[in-house]
Design an enzyme around this catalytic site. Structure first.
Site, mmCIF file in Angstrom:
data_model
loop_
_atom_site.group_PDB
_atom_site.id
_atom_site.type_symbol
_atom_site.label_atom_id
_atom_site.label_comp_id
_atom_site.label_asym_id
_atom_site.label_seq_id
_atom_site.Cartn_x
_atom_site.Cartn_y
_atom_site.Cartn_z
ATOM 1 N N LYS A 90 0.817 -1.099 0.018
ATOM 2 C CA LYS A 90 -0.049 -0.030 0.096
ATOM 3 C C LYS A 90 0.971 1.271 0.021
ATOM 4 O O LYS A 90 1.818 1.324 0.841
ATOM 5 C CB LYS A 90 -0.946 0.102 1.388
ATOM 6 C CG LYS A 90 -1.872 1.368 1.093
ATOM 7 C CD LYS A 90 -3.269 0.847 0.462
ATOM 8 C CE LYS A 90 -3.916 2.085 0.242
ATOM 9 N NZ LYS A 90 -3.549 2.852 -0.915
ATOM 10 N N LYS A 126 5.427 1.702 -2.998
ATOM 11 C CA LYS A 126 5.289 3.152 -3.632
ATOM 12 C C LYS A 126 5.629 3.003 -5.058
ATOM 13 O O LYS A 126 6.068 2.032 -5.646
ATOM 14 C CB LYS A 126 6.255 4.118 -2.690
ATOM 15 C CG LYS A 126 5.984 5.425 -3.162
ATOM 16 C CD LYS A 126 5.154 5.878 -2.026
ATOM 17 C CE LYS A 126 4.964 7.516 -2.085
ATOM 18 N NZ LYS A 126 4.119 7.864 -0.934
ATOM 19 N N GLY A 165 -2.627 8.533 -4.018
ATOM 20 C CA GLY A 165 -2.105 9.513 -4.607
ATOM 21 C C GLY A 165 -0.859 9.913 -3.623
ATOM 22 O O GLY A 165 -0.581 9.612 -2.717
ATOM 23 N N ASP A 166 0.101 10.892 -4.335
ATOM 24 C CA ASP A 166 1.130 11.286 -3.703
ATOM 25 C C ASP A 166 1.373 12.730 -4.231
ATOM 26 O O ASP A 166 0.512 13.131 -5.081
ATOM 27 C CB ASP A 166 2.432 10.543 -3.476
ATOM 28 C CG ASP A 166 3.587 10.975 -2.800
ATOM 29 O OD1 ASP A 166 3.322 10.829 -1.353
ATOM 30 O OD2 ASP A 166 4.296 11.698 -3.205
ATOM 31 N N ASN A 241 -2.065 19.046 -1.682
ATOM 32 C CA ASN A 241 -3.210 18.469 -1.002
ATOM 33 C C ASN A 241 -2.907 18.290 0.600
ATOM 34 O O ASN A 241 -3.965 18.621 1.413
ATOM 35 C CB ASN A 241 -3.271 17.102 -1.423
ATOM 36 C CG ASN A 241 -4.200 16.211 -0.549
ATOM 37 O OD1 ASN A 241 -3.872 15.508 0.517
ATOM 38 N ND2 ASN A 241 -5.467 16.232 -0.642
#
Ligand code: NDP
Ligand code: 2IT
Length: 445
Positions: A90, A126, A165-166, A241
């Site tokens: 994850k 990742k 997201g990142d 964000n």
């Protein structure tokens, strides 16, 4: 570092040359593990540490796409599936021109311990690409995402690997990625991606979760010294964000956020950030920080120095890795900063962390302080599995409880190892023992 740990680190440097951020992330964890291994020597058995620093799988692929002028462009895609001892891999996807294998490995390594801290049964991974979304049209972003997923889809799944997201990947990109996954697999599998839109299986609070969580973590740290956000001046970096929702929660708790930034400069707004305007500029218009200053009286645009030059009670680094150096840390301490809570991943350099620790200010490292994002991703997976949608209040309460538990677990571990108040040691050892216990039970794999 104790001998065994030092050997493992040296081997990491030897086998992964020219990967400085990966080395940095591994070093920070390993150097705090020595007391845990001294106390419980079985954690060094079966080459556990050597296996922990080696990703289970690394995928690198070509991402060709066609721009609006009809020209073929080629980017590189990555997914590092680092550790699945606690659950499916994850972790987010980062689209930024600086992305390479080193960056994705550092982020994937951090994610293992962060995800263990959430206690949500998720492994660490990742991914991303050196695609630069700045200045790209919607259609270009869509075509890129479709090409990226055309390779990635064969490696992911709700029980296998669940991206989110990142940097450079938000709701728009997750929507395009999900659409292409659904088309290629002919499966409506909501749990394969998180950070989805509310229209097709997203969770309320996921958008806010990382920023909110970093402030909740800071609040718990401040409470240990009978301090709070009420009336506090807050310095924030970034304006994406994480930064936006860190500002929102800090304001809800009575704090005054006075800074934000992007790669073009930083803003000091002494009256306090106008969040509606910031959201309009960044979320709606996808503009630059100068667009805010043009429309806000009293706000100053700077290109020299950094947000850390502004006197504050709480600092929330929420942009990128190594954005806060030793000098910045000294300035923060000199100006009376009481707490640093990292919304970004590894934003403080090792020298900066040393300054925070020597000065005894409250320092909440990213893998604890920004775990609210991935924790709420796990809550999204839980809702998807149950075909349920929670209210905003319920999701936020669950997030608040997880952040409080992470804070308290870190403190309890730090206490147990004779380092009261050391959130770095507390977070790393707590995360490590959860992963290590599972790895040892699984045998040598
Ligand atoms: P966004 O893409 O929404 O925003 C990133 C912000 O940081 C932008 O303002 C961007 O400016 C700035 N930034 C990025 N790289 C640089 C750079 N090299 N120099 C200066 N400014 C930079 O990303 P997020 O807010 O999602 O992510 C911010 C940080 O938080 C990252 O470290 C990420 O890994 C971490 N994080 C994110 C989580 C999430 O759920 N989104 C969860 C946990 C951690 P510009 O637009 O000019 O590039
Ligand atoms: O760094 C992070 O924790 C994230 N980018 C969020 C990962 C996720 O799976 O929600």
């Amino acid at each position: 570092m104790a001998n065994r740990v030092e050997e493992v680190y040296e081997e990491v440097v030897r086998r992964n040359p020219a990967e400085p951020e990966f080395h940095q992330a591994v070093h920070e964890v390993l150097e705090t593990l020595a007391p845990a291994i001294e106390k419980h020597p079985h954690y060094a058995d079966y080459a556990l540490l050597d296996r922990l620093v080696e990703p289970e799988r690394q995928i690198i692929f070509r991402v060709p796409w066609i721009d609006d002028e009809g020209k073929v462009r080629v980017n590189r895609g990555y997914r590092v599936e680092f550790n699945s001892a606690l659950g499916p891999y994850k972790g987010g996807l980062r689209f930024h021109k600086s992305v390479n294998r080193n960056i994705i490995k550092f982020l994937g390594f951090e994610q293992i311990f962060k995800n263990a801290l959430t206690a949500q049964r998720i492994g660490g991974g990742k991914g991303g690409s050196d695609f630069d979304p700045h200045g790209k049209s919607n259609n270009e972003v869509m075509r890129f995402c479709q090409s990226f997923m055309t390779e990635l889809y064969r490696h992911i799944g709700h029980l296998t690997d669940v991206p989110a997201g990142d940097i450079g990947v938000g709701g728009r990109e997750i929507g395009y990625l999900f659409g292409q996954y659904k088309r290629l697999t002919n499966r409506f599998e909501p749990g394969v991606l998180t950070g989805k839109g509310l229209a097709y299986g997203g969770s309320l609070v996921r958008t806010e979760a990382t920023g909110y969580g970093a402030v909740m973590f800071a609040q718990s740290m401040l409470e240990t010294r009978n301090e709070s956000f009420d009336g506090a001046t807050v310095a924030v970096s970034g304006s994406g964000n994480v930064a936006i929702y860190a500002i929102e929660k800090a304001q809800q708790l009575g704090g005054k956020a006075v800074t934000f930034s992007d790669s073009s400069g930083w803003v000091y707004d002494p009256e306090g950030v106008d969040l509606d305007l910031l959201k309009q500029v960044k979320e709606v218009e996808r503009g630059r920080v100068a667009d805010y200053v043009e429309r806000k009286k009293g706000a100053e645009l700077h290109t020299e120095g950094s947000v850390w030059d502004v006197a504050c009670d709480v600092a929330l680094p929420s942009a990128t890795q190594n954005e806060l150096n030793e000098d910045n840390a000294r300035t923060l301490v000199k100006n009376g900063c009481k707490a640093v809570s990292e919304g970004a991943n590894m934003p403080s350099t090792p020298e900066a962390i040393e300054v925070f620790q020597e000065s005894k200010i409250l320092y909440g490292l990213g893998k604890a302080a920004n775990a609210g994002g991935v924790a709420t991703s796990a809550l999204e997976m839980q809702q998807n599995a149950a075909r349920a949608s929670w209210s905003f209040e319920r999701a936020e309460q669950e997030l608040a409880k997880i952040m409080k538990d992470i804070h308290d677990d870190c403190l309890a571990t730090a206490e147990e190892y004779g380092a009261p108040g050391d959130y770095v040691l507390g977070a790393n050892i707590t995360g490590f023992t959860r992963v290590a216990d599972a790895m040892l039970e699984h045998g040598v794999i």
